[in-house]
Design an enzyme around this catalytic site. Structure first.
Site, PDB file in Angstrom:
ATOM      1  N   HIS A  89      34.487  38.088  39.408  1.00  0.00           N
ATOM      2  CA  HIS A  89      35.158  37.844  40.763  1.00  0.00           C
ATOM      3  C   HIS A  89      34.923  39.161  41.499  1.00  0.00           C
ATOM      4  O   HIS A  89      34.599  40.167  40.708  1.00  0.00           O
ATOM      5  CB  HIS A  89      36.761  37.864  40.454  1.00  0.00           C
ATOM      6  CG  HIS A  89      37.136  36.504  39.596  1.00  0.00           C
ATOM      7  ND1 HIS A  89      38.605  36.174  39.383  1.00  0.00           N
ATOM      8  CD2 HIS A  89      36.412  35.448  39.176  1.00  0.00           C
ATOM      9  CE1 HIS A  89      38.646  34.961  39.086  1.00  0.00           C
ATOM     10  NE2 HIS A  89      37.531  34.659  38.807  1.00  0.00           N
ATOM     11  N   GLU A 130      36.823  41.551  42.671  1.00  0.00           N
ATOM     12  CA  GLU A 130      37.355  42.563  42.210  1.00  0.00           C
ATOM     13  C   GLU A 130      36.803  43.311  40.801  1.00  0.00           C
ATOM     14  O   GLU A 130      36.668  44.472  40.801  1.00  0.00           O
ATOM     15  CB  GLU A 130      38.756  42.342  41.852  1.00  0.00           C
ATOM     16  CG  GLU A 130      39.874  41.887  43.263  1.00  0.00           C
ATOM     17  CD  GLU A 130      39.482  40.652  43.417  1.00  0.00           C
ATOM     18  OE1 GLU A 130      40.422  40.045  43.966  1.00  0.00           O
ATOM     19  OE2 GLU A 130      38.684  39.855  42.844  1.00  0.00           O
ATOM     20  N   CYS A 183      43.720  37.872  41.179  1.00  0.00           N
ATOM     21  CA  CYS A 183      44.140  36.801  40.100  1.00  0.00           C
ATOM     22  C   CYS A 183      44.725  37.626  38.822  1.00  0.00           C
ATOM     23  O   CYS A 183      44.549  38.885  38.666  1.00  0.00           O
ATOM     24  CB  CYS A 183      43.085  35.916  39.359  1.00  0.00           C
ATOM     25  SG  CYS A 183      41.846  36.794  38.629  1.00  0.00           S
ATOM     26  N   CYS A 205      42.091  39.966  37.229  1.00  0.00           N
ATOM     27  CA  CYS A 205      41.557  40.877  38.235  1.00  0.00           C
ATOM     28  C   CYS A 205      42.741  41.979  38.375  1.00  0.00           C
ATOM     29  O   CYS A 205      42.526  43.477  38.347  1.00  0.00           O
ATOM     30  CB  CYS A 205      41.292  40.467  39.503  1.00  0.00           C
ATOM     31  SG  CYS A 205      39.638  39.498  39.655  1.00  0.00           S
TER      32      CYS A 205
END
Length: 173
Positions: free
Chosen positions: A69, A71, A99, A102
């Protein structure tokens, strides 16, 4: 009329407005790069002392890595650049509310503040497999000191989803 992207003159105006919006615009533009590269519509920047440390887009499909992801990649790069796993004093700007994975990584890295645009509910609405747990709920339940600021340039961040949905080669996870 809903815009699918920020025009250059709008971007330059926002760059002059506030630091918060300036950094979010960089994350938005990085997410657009990712979308055009066949990735999903997420971008993130990490800032420390008003200095850009890292700015990336999601690489899930590029790396065939479900944890890639934006992040997470931004945190990995910032740790390498700063030569530490302690990102105290840093702020992460994310085009979407992080999420749970993250958010946890931000907490573990001791990131001081999360700033995001679109919400987890927005990502769920277009089919992403997100857990519907808000950052505020995770912060409260886990006792995290991370400061959270949402709803920064929400229209521009949600427009990333519209741009992504127009892509013929889009893939969801």
């Amino acid at each position: 009329m809903r815009r699918n992207s920020i025009r250059e003159e709008e971007f330059l105006t926002i760059m002059k407005e506030t630091t918060c919006e300036k950094w979010m615009c960089l994350a938005i533009n990085k997410a657009k790069e990712g979308i055009l590269d066949g990735q999903t519509p997420f971008g993130a920047c990490i800032i420390k002392n008003n200095r850009l440390i890292s700015c990336v887009h999601n690489h899930v499909w590029k790396n065939t890595d479900i944890t890639a992801h934006a992040e997470i990649i931004a945190i990995r790069e910032a740790c390498k650049i700063l030569n530490t796993v302690d990102l105290s004093g840093c702020t992460i700007y994310s085009t979407c509310e992080p999420c749970p994975m993250c958010f946890s990584a931000c907490h573990w890295a001791r990131i001081a503040k999360i700033v995001y645009g679109a919400s987890i509910k927005d990502a769920l609405a277009i089919g992403f497999n997100e857990l519907s747990i808000s950052n505020e709920a995770m912060k409260k339940n886990g006792g995290s000191p991370v400061e959270i600021k949402g709803n920064v340039l929400p229209k521009e961040n949600i427009a990333l989803f519209a741009l992504w949905l127009k892509q013929q080669n889009r893939r969801i996870y």
